[in-house]
Design a protein around this motif. Structure first.
Motif, PDB file in Angstrom:
ATOM      1  N   GLY A  19      83.903   9.157 -20.858  1.00 10.14           N
ATOM      2  CA  GLY A  19      84.273  10.465 -20.318  1.00 10.14           C
ATOM      3  C   GLY A  19      85.060  11.303 -21.314  1.00 10.14           C
ATOM      4  O   GLY A  19      84.935  12.534 -21.337  1.00 10.14           O
ATOM      5  N   GLU A  20      85.868  10.657 -22.143  1.00 11.97           N
ATOM      6  CA  GLU A  20      86.620  11.381 -23.175  1.00 11.97           C
ATOM      7  C   GLU A  20      85.696  12.018 -24.203  1.00 11.97           C
ATOM      8  O   GLU A  20      86.060  12.994 -24.858  1.00 11.97           O
ATOM      9  CB  GLU A  20      87.587  10.438 -23.883  1.00 11.97           C
ATOM     10  N   LEU A  21      84.503  11.473 -24.344  1.00 14.57           N
ATOM     11  CA  LEU A  21      83.516  12.030 -25.271  1.00 14.57           C
ATOM     12  C   LEU A  21      82.587  13.030 -24.586  1.00 14.57           C
ATOM     13  O   LEU A  21      82.277  14.076 -25.148  1.00 14.57           O
ATOM     14  CB  LEU A  21      82.695  10.903 -25.905  1.00 14.57           C
ATOM     15  N   THR A  22      82.145  12.708 -23.369  1.00 14.45           N
ATOM     16  CA  THR A  22      81.187  13.593 -22.708  1.00 14.45           C
ATOM     17  C   THR A  22      81.848  14.844 -22.145  1.00 14.45           C
ATOM     18  O   THR A  22      81.223  15.912 -22.131  1.00 14.45           O
ATOM     19  CB  THR A  22      80.419  12.864 -21.585  1.00 14.45           C
ATOM     20  N   GLY A  23      83.092  14.733 -21.696  1.00 18.28           N
ATOM     21  CA  GLY A  23      83.782  15.914 -21.161  1.00 18.28           C
ATOM     22  C   GLY A  23      83.800  17.067 -22.149  1.00 18.28           C
ATOM     23  O   GLY A  23      83.298  18.166 -21.854  1.00 18.28           O
ATOM     24  N   PRO A  24      84.344  16.843 -23.343  1.00 25.71           N
ATOM     25  CA  PRO A  24      84.341  17.919 -24.343  1.00 25.71           C
ATOM     26  C   PRO A  24      82.930  18.342 -24.772  1.00 25.71           C
ATOM     27  O   PRO A  24      82.696  19.508 -25.086  1.00 25.71           O
ATOM     28  CB  PRO A  24      85.105  17.307 -25.523  1.00 25.71           C
ATOM     29  N   ALA A  25      81.985  17.401 -24.761  1.00 28.14           N
ATOM     30  CA  ALA A  25      80.612  17.745 -25.141  1.00 28.14           C
ATOM     31  C   ALA A  25      79.982  18.718 -24.150  1.00 28.14           C
ATOM     32  O   ALA A  25      79.140  19.544 -24.520  1.00 28.14           O
ATOM     33  CB  ALA A  25      79.763  16.473 -25.237  1.00 28.14           C
ATOM     34  N   GLU A 109      73.751  13.000 -24.861  1.00 26.02           N
ATOM     35  CA  GLU A 109      73.099  11.953 -25.650  1.00 26.02           C
ATOM     36  C   GLU A 109      73.862  11.702 -26.950  1.00 26.02           C
ATOM     37  O   GLU A 109      74.052  10.551 -27.361  1.00 26.02           O
ATOM     38  CB  GLU A 109      71.645  12.321 -25.933  1.00 26.02           C
ATOM     39  N   THR A 110      74.328  12.755 -27.595  1.00 26.64           N
ATOM     40  CA  THR A 110      75.121  12.614 -28.819  1.00 26.64           C
ATOM     41  C   THR A 110      76.438  11.898 -28.531  1.00 26.64           C
ATOM     42  O   THR A 110      76.848  11.003 -29.278  1.00 26.64           O
ATOM     43  CB  THR A 110      75.385  13.993 -29.454  1.00 26.64           C
ATOM     44  N   ALA A 111      77.096  12.264 -27.427  1.00 29.37           N
ATOM     45  CA  ALA A 111      78.350  11.609 -27.045  1.00 29.37           C
ATOM     46  C   ALA A 111      78.117  10.125 -26.760  1.00 29.37           C
ATOM     47  O   ALA A 111      78.922   9.274 -27.156  1.00 29.37           O
ATOM     48  CB  ALA A 111      78.965  12.305 -25.832  1.00 29.37           C
ATOM     49  N   GLN A 114      77.784   8.274 -29.991  1.00 28.11           N
ATOM     50  CA  GLN A 114      79.109   8.055 -30.568  1.00 28.11           C
ATOM     51  C   GLN A 114      79.796   6.881 -29.880  1.00 28.11           C
ATOM     52  O   GLN A 114      80.398   6.033 -30.542  1.00 28.11           O
ATOM     53  CB  GLN A 114      79.985   9.296 -30.412  1.00 28.11           C
ATOM     54  N   PHE A 115      79.734   6.851 -28.568  1.00 27.50           N
ATOM     55  CA  PHE A 115      80.370   5.802 -27.790  1.00 27.50           C
ATOM     56  C   PHE A 115      79.819   4.427 -28.162  1.00 27.50           C
ATOM     57  O   PHE A 115      80.559   3.455 -28.302  1.00 27.50           O
ATOM     58  CB  PHE A 115      80.164   6.073 -26.294  1.00 27.50           C
ATOM     59  N   LEU A 116      78.515   4.349 -28.338  1.00 29.84           N
ATOM     60  CA  LEU A 116      77.853   3.074 -28.602  1.00 29.84           C
ATOM     61  C   LEU A 116      77.796   2.707 -30.087  1.00 29.84           C
ATOM     62  O   LEU A 116      77.349   1.614 -30.435  1.00 29.84           O
ATOM     63  CB  LEU A 116      76.431   3.099 -28.022  1.00 29.84           C
TER      64      LEU A 116
END
Length: 135
Positions: A19-25, A109-111, A114-116
């Motif tokens: 969520g920390e990655l997808t929220g800003p995305a 998808e980009t987020a 990054q996560f994975l």
């Protein structure tokens, strides 16, 4: 010897990190993760009823109505009476909603990549398969 962390803890914190990655995305598209989920479910050849969309997302009708109200204000979805049952509303993406969803999907998808990224080799694919099996 340290004990392994509980599964609930690991899943919760993995979800928070994602969520920390997808929220800003999603911010450039002016939607949040829940709205992204609704838009994704509504990407179907035929419009869904509000109830069908809520069931697919596993949320209650009241929450679904509130989410759709917000998405309708943003001109991302439209509602119309069901042709066979006037008590139901059909929901579909607007053209603007499809455009937003397309861009937001690429951003998510980009987020996720990054996560994975910390997982070596085919571990990311395997994690997705295992989680899908559990869900």
């Amino acid at each position: 010897m340290s004990r392994p962390r509980r599964l609930g803890y690991l899943l919760k914190h993995a979800g928070l990190r994602l969520g920390e990655l997808t929220g800003p995305a999603l911010e450039p598209y002016e939607i949040d993760g829940r709205e992204f989920g609704v838009l994704s479910v509504l990407r179907t050849p035929e419009p869904l009823s509000q109830l069908e969309a809520a069931q697919r997302l596993g949320i209650d009708r009241t929450t679904m109505v509130a989410l759709l109200d917000g998405l309708e204000r943003k001109k991302l979805v439209g509602r119309r009476p069901h042709p066979g049952d006037r008590r139901k509303n059909m929901v579909e993406l607007t053209e603007h909603g499809r455009e937003v969803l397309e861009g937001a999907t690429r951003a998510v998808e980009t987020a996720e990549e990054q996560f994975l990224a910390a997982l070596p080799g085919d571990d990311a694919r395997l994690l997705r398969q295992l989680l899908d099996r559990l869900v």
